[in-house]
Design an enzyme around this catalytic site. Structure first.
Site, PDB file in Angstrom:
ATOM      1  N   LEU A 151       0.825  -1.200   0.000  1.00  0.00           N
ATOM      2  CA  LEU A 151       0.000   0.000   0.000  1.00  0.00           C
ATOM      3  C   LEU A 151       0.866   1.258   0.000  1.00  0.00           C
ATOM      4  O   LEU A 151       1.827   1.350   0.749  1.00  0.00           O
ATOM      5  CB  LEU A 151      -0.906   0.021   1.234  1.00  0.00           C
ATOM      6  CG  LEU A 151      -1.782  -1.211   1.480  1.00  0.00           C
ATOM      7  CD1 LEU A 151      -2.556  -1.044   2.779  1.00  0.00           C
ATOM      8  CD2 LEU A 151      -2.727  -1.435   0.309  1.00  0.00           C
ATOM      9  N   LYS A 152       0.494   2.199  -0.830  1.00  0.00           N
ATOM     10  CA  LYS A 152       1.163   3.503  -0.828  1.00  0.00           C
ATOM     11  C   LYS A 152       0.357   4.458   0.043  1.00  0.00           C
ATOM     12  O   LYS A 152      -0.850   4.600  -0.141  1.00  0.00           O
ATOM     13  CB  LYS A 152       1.261   4.069  -2.254  1.00  0.00           C
ATOM     14  CG  LYS A 152       2.074   3.239  -3.218  1.00  0.00           C
ATOM     15  CD  LYS A 152       2.262   3.959  -4.545  1.00  0.00           C
ATOM     16  CE  LYS A 152       0.955   4.165  -5.304  1.00  0.00           C
ATOM     17  NZ  LYS A 152       0.361   2.899  -5.789  1.00  0.00           N
ATOM     18  N   PHE A 250       9.273   6.086  -9.897  1.00  0.00           N
ATOM     19  CA  PHE A 250      10.267   6.271  -8.845  1.00  0.00           C
ATOM     20  C   PHE A 250      11.585   6.845  -9.368  1.00  0.00           C
ATOM     21  O   PHE A 250      12.620   6.715  -8.737  1.00  0.00           O
ATOM     22  CB  PHE A 250      10.510   4.974  -8.078  1.00  0.00           C
ATOM     23  CG  PHE A 250       9.352   4.592  -7.198  1.00  0.00           C
ATOM     24  CD1 PHE A 250       9.352   4.917  -5.859  1.00  0.00           C
ATOM     25  CD2 PHE A 250       8.245   3.933  -7.713  1.00  0.00           C
ATOM     26  CE1 PHE A 250       8.271   4.608  -5.044  1.00  0.00           C
ATOM     27  CE2 PHE A 250       7.165   3.609  -6.914  1.00  0.00           C
ATOM     28  CZ  PHE A 250       7.170   3.951  -5.576  1.00  0.00           C
ATOM     29  N   CYS A 261       8.263   2.856   5.661  1.00  0.00           N
ATOM     30  CA  CYS A 261       8.604   1.605   4.969  1.00  0.00           C
ATOM     31  C   CYS A 261      10.018   1.570   4.407  1.00  0.00           C
ATOM     32  O   CYS A 261      10.832   0.755   4.823  1.00  0.00           O
ATOM     33  CB  CYS A 261       7.595   1.346   3.848  1.00  0.00           C
ATOM     34  SG  CYS A 261       5.926   0.983   4.433  1.00  0.00           S
TER      35      CYS A 261
END
Length: 436
Positions: A151-152, A250, A261
């Site tokens: 999950l972002k 990214f 994270c």
């Protein structure tokens, strides 16, 4: 299904709420009485777009309940998710003390056919240890699966509802069938359900985050090189991103990654590598580059002000480690603020969501401004640390009048250098030449 979720942090609350929204009966359990009482009143302890509405809807429908009573929450559950915190310990490895406490707490209350699932990010081999603990505590073999989350923050609901893939680690195919049934409503667009061993599933989570962190550190290192050699990292990024082997994801230069994270997982994987006799050269470099990048503006500010920031007033836009979250864990902005305060500067800050969390940490050391333009009144420079949409299109003419000196340090490359020059600003960015 009847589901219990232990832990109502970021992962646990999103997981429980989304499972309830697909028709399951979910009990979310936490030892924090204040948090549970707040959730019962609809008070969400984290900022995540769309989460409050889903919690309210499913609570009113009776599918989502909150309790501190582990025994009551677990005893009827067919699937028990473990979503407790695994913070970084002093040695860089994950601290699993909360996980072991939860395993001991649930053991006496598990149904014989219950499936226990680790959702927390845990070191490889944790699943096997939980299996062994439950066997010792219950006197029988319990099914223990791994189901890492991807999950972002800021897009967690969308990520859960429309996953790229679902990864599960199981010892028996029957357990994979149970979890596939649970996830079926979210896989209707033919996204893959990938079953593997628990060890492989645990490893998958760490490898995914380490690789994404590597891409960020790589582009940041190349951005710094571009500055030295007269190149423009945005042009370079476009030049490489259209290569299908590389892509654009990214590869945005900035002031380094933060959050709960990437830093923790890179260091945990480094510790695991060392413990097993493998030299984690790349992992150490990724972390080192990132920590150095968080200080990239300390050098530029120091040079711009000739090493004297005492008495200067600096505005900062963006405190969270990324947009659409109030999470300030390992946030680059905090590194910069600490440095500015040490140098004797006065700091004014703004963030759409994270100011309360920063105030809890820094108290009155900085000035908190609730309007972005209020932040820049009379300042010697503005530094942009988080790419909130609020900062993409400000009134530059008004800013010019409000600022003592029209100087901007843009850590997210939101603006075009040539345009900023025409507007009368001295404009510093990441990996791009300054327009003189």
């Amino acid at each position: 299904m009847k589901i219990a979720v232990i832990g109502t942090g970021y992962v646990g609350l999103v997981t429980g709420t989304c499972f309830a929204d697909s028709g399951n009966n979910v009990t979310c359990i936490d030892i924090n009485e204040k948090k549970i009482e707040g959730l019962k009143r609809g008070e969400i302890p984290i900022y995540e777009p769309g989460l409050a509405e889903l919690v309210e809807h499913n609570s009113e429908a009776g599918r989502l309940v909150f309790t501190t009573n582990t025994a009551e929450g677990v005893k009827d559950a067919e699937v028990v998710y473990l979503a407790v915190g695994t913070p970084q310990g002093d040695d860089g490895a994950a601290d699993l003390s909360a996980m072991w406490s939860v395993v001991k707490a649930i053991a006496p209350h598990l149904r014989e056919d219950a499936v226990v699932v680790t959702k927390s990010t845990v070191p490889v081999g944790t699943n096997a240890k939980i299996f062994g603990m439950l066997k010792e505590l219950t006197g029988r073999e319990c099914d223990v699966a791994s189901n890492p989350e991807f999950l972002k923050e800021g897009a967690a609901i969308e990520d859960f509802m429309k996953p790229d893939r679902v990864v599960v680690g199981v010892r028996r195919p029957e357990v994979a069938d149970v979890l596939q049934q649970l996830y079926q409503p979210f896989l209707r667009t033919e996204k893959p359900f990938i079953s593997m061993s628990p060890e492989s599933a645990e490893m998958t989570k760490y490898v995914a985050n380490a690789l994404l962190a590597t891409k960020i550190s790589f582009i940041n290192e190349m951005a710094n090189l571009c500055e030295k050699m007269g190149g423009d990292i945005n042009d370079v990024r476009r030049g490489i991103g259209h290569d299908s082997r590389i892509g654009f994801a990214f590869l945005f230069p900035g002031v380094g990654y933060g959050g709960s994270c990437f830093p923790k997982d890179v260091r945990a994987l480094t510790a695991m590598s060392t413990d097993h006799g493998c030299e984690p050269t790349m992992l150490r470099a990724v972390d080192e580059v990132n920590e150095r990048q968080k200080s990239v503006f300390t050098y530029k500010l120091n040079e711009h002000f000739d090493g004297d920031l005492k008495g200067k007033t600096i505005a900062i836009w963006g405190l969270a480690f990324k947009p659409r979250t109030d999470d300030i864990r390992e946030a680059p902005a905090l590194v910069l603020i600490d440095w500015l305060l040490e140098k004797g500067a006065t700091v004014r800050v703004h963030d759409p969501e994270a100011m309360e969390n920063v105030e809890a940490e820094l108290s009155d050391k900085v000035t908190y401004c609730h309007r972005r333009m209020e932040t820049v009144e009379g300042v010697d420079a503005l530094v942009i640390m988080t790419e909130w949409k609020d900062y993409h299109s400000p009134d530059f003419a008004e800013m010019y009048q409000l600022m003592k000196s029209p100087v901007i340090f843009d850590g997210r490359n939101l603006y075009e250098p040539a345009r900023m020059k025409r507007r009368g600003y001295k404009y510093y960015s990441i990996g791009r030449p300054m327009v003189q």
